[in-house]
Scaffold this active site. Structure first.
Site, PDB file in Angstrom:
ATOM      1  N   PHE A  52       0.862  -1.187   0.000  1.00 57.21           N
ATOM      2  CA  PHE A  52       0.000   0.000   0.000  1.00 57.21           C
ATOM      3  C   PHE A  52       0.894   1.231   0.000  1.00 57.21           C
ATOM      4  O   PHE A  52       1.609   1.496   0.974  1.00 57.21           O
ATOM      5  CB  PHE A  52      -0.939  -0.027   1.209  1.00 57.21           C
ATOM      6  CG  PHE A  52      -1.891  -1.192   1.181  1.00 57.21           C
ATOM      7  CD1 PHE A  52      -3.119  -1.077   0.538  1.00 57.21           C
ATOM      8  CD2 PHE A  52      -1.550  -2.409   1.759  1.00 57.21           C
ATOM      9  CE1 PHE A  52      -3.998  -2.151   0.494  1.00 57.21           C
ATOM     10  CE2 PHE A  52      -2.422  -3.491   1.718  1.00 57.21           C
ATOM     11  CZ  PHE A  52      -3.646  -3.361   1.078  1.00 57.21           C
ATOM     12  N   ILE A  89       2.108  -1.740   4.596  1.00 59.05           N
ATOM     13  CA  ILE A  89       1.859  -0.298   4.475  1.00 59.05           C
ATOM     14  C   ILE A  89       3.218   0.393   4.388  1.00 59.05           C
ATOM     15  O   ILE A  89       4.086   0.153   5.228  1.00 59.05           O
ATOM     16  CB  ILE A  89       1.117   0.223   5.727  1.00 59.05           C
ATOM     17  CG1 ILE A  89      -0.197  -0.538   5.967  1.00 59.05           C
ATOM     18  CG2 ILE A  89       0.912   1.727   5.670  1.00 59.05           C
ATOM     19  CD1 ILE A  89      -1.347  -0.135   5.121  1.00 59.05           C
ATOM     20  N   CYS A  90       3.411   1.259   3.382  1.00 64.32           N
ATOM     21  CA  CYS A  90       4.704   1.938   3.226  1.00 64.32           C
ATOM     22  C   CYS A  90       4.938   2.918   4.377  1.00 64.32           C
ATOM     23  O   CYS A  90       4.124   3.810   4.624  1.00 64.32           O
ATOM     24  CB  CYS A  90       4.766   2.686   1.906  1.00 64.32           C
ATOM     25  SG  CYS A  90       6.282   3.632   1.722  1.00 64.32           S
ATOM     26  N   SER A  91       6.061   2.773   5.056  1.00 64.30           N
ATOM     27  CA  SER A  91       6.338   3.595   6.234  1.00 64.30           C
ATOM     28  C   SER A  91       6.499   5.072   5.877  1.00 64.30           C
ATOM     29  O   SER A  91       5.929   5.944   6.541  1.00 64.30           O
ATOM     30  CB  SER A  91       7.583   3.081   6.955  1.00 64.30           C
ATOM     31  OG  SER A  91       8.661   2.958   6.047  1.00 64.30           O
ATOM     32  N   ALA A  94       3.223   6.637   4.841  1.00 65.05           N
ATOM     33  CA  ALA A  94       2.311   6.711   5.988  1.00 65.05           C
ATOM     34  C   ALA A  94       2.717   7.844   6.931  1.00 65.05           C
ATOM     35  O   ALA A  94       1.866   8.559   7.455  1.00 65.05           O
ATOM     36  CB  ALA A  94       2.300   5.378   6.740  1.00 65.05           C
TER      37      ALA A  94
END
Lengths: 134, 117
Positions: A52, A89-91, A94
């Site tokens: 994501f 989830i891409c850090s 995010a």
């Protein structure tokens, strides 16, 4: 969704990486990504990882829609549990959006985890196909 | 492996250009061959005289100029996309390789992985 449980004889099974750049409720891209993953898995293909990215990181938020409305994040979580799909989830994306910060120990929805872009590239290198939604 | 990034969105569409470049540079860090093609409204990303200060954003054209530093060949740009928008090659911030629309599909087939923006 009416999908055949048994694959056609002689089908070559593929392993997919899916990238989702759209938030769960803006437009249909995220829904399409989910439907694709579900259909591929039901036909015996593999989905190694769903990454994501961009606006897609809003999948990390714990949403509580009314019971009679659809909950895409919960469906992803169930799919991950059933088939062992890695939901990442891409850090960086995010953090940019305030969806996640490293200091907090907030638990994500089961099946999801936070990691960097390297995990997307690694998966793209090792799987047969990359599909990008949104 | 050979990667092709297909840039087709106008600049300053939220964080899209910045995040596409972040992904591209991550692929480069994995020692993969990366090339870029600009089509449709994506060609606006390479135009000179952008004034991103007015939008309090980073200069997208300047970002693409850094590709050369990473050993990436000059990007492909689709001729027709430029003509339709009355943009000349001299309006662009960097040297490009010109590509007719009829050859785009063939170009994509030359790469192992194709990514969008």
């Amino acid at each position: 969704m009416d999908v055949e449980e048994t694959a056609v004889k002689g089908t070559r099974f593929l392993e997919f990486t899916i990238q989702v750049n759209a938030s769960p409720y803006a437009g249909a891209a995220a829904e399409h990504a989910y439907r694709f993953a579900q259909a591929a898995l039901a036909r015996g293909h593999k989905v190694r990882r769903v990454f994501f990215y961009g606006e897609g990181v809003y999948h990390a938020l714990k949403v509580s829609p009314p019971a009679d409305e659809f909950n895409l994040v919960a469906r992803w979580s169930q799919l991950a549990m059933s088939y062992g799909v890695d939901l990442v989830i891409c850090s960086a994306a995010a953090q940019r959006r305030g969806v996640w910060e490293p200091q907090t120990q907030d638990e994500l929805i089961p099946g999801f985890r936070i990691a960097g872009l390297a995990l997307l590239v690694e998966s793209v290198l090792e799987t047969d196909r990359l599909l990008v939604f949104g | 492996m050979r990667y092709l990034f297909v840039i087709r969105r106008a600049p300053y569409d939220g964080l899209r250009a910045i995040e596409t470049l972040d992904l591209l540079l991550t692929v480069v860090a994995f020692d993969q061959t990366v090339e870029v093609v600009f089509v449709d409204d994506g060609v606006w990303q390479l135009c000179r005289n952008q004034r991103p200060q007015a939008l309090a954003q980073r200069d997208v054209a300047a970002m693409w100029q850094t590709l050369e530093v990473y050993g990436i060949d000059p990007p492909w740009v689709e001729n027709e996309s430029l003509c339709e928008r009355r943009i000349k090659a001299s309006d662009l911030v960097l040297p490009v390789r010109s590509l007719p629309r009829a050859r785009l599909a063939g170009l994509m087939r030359e790469y192992d992985r194709v990514l969008g923006d």
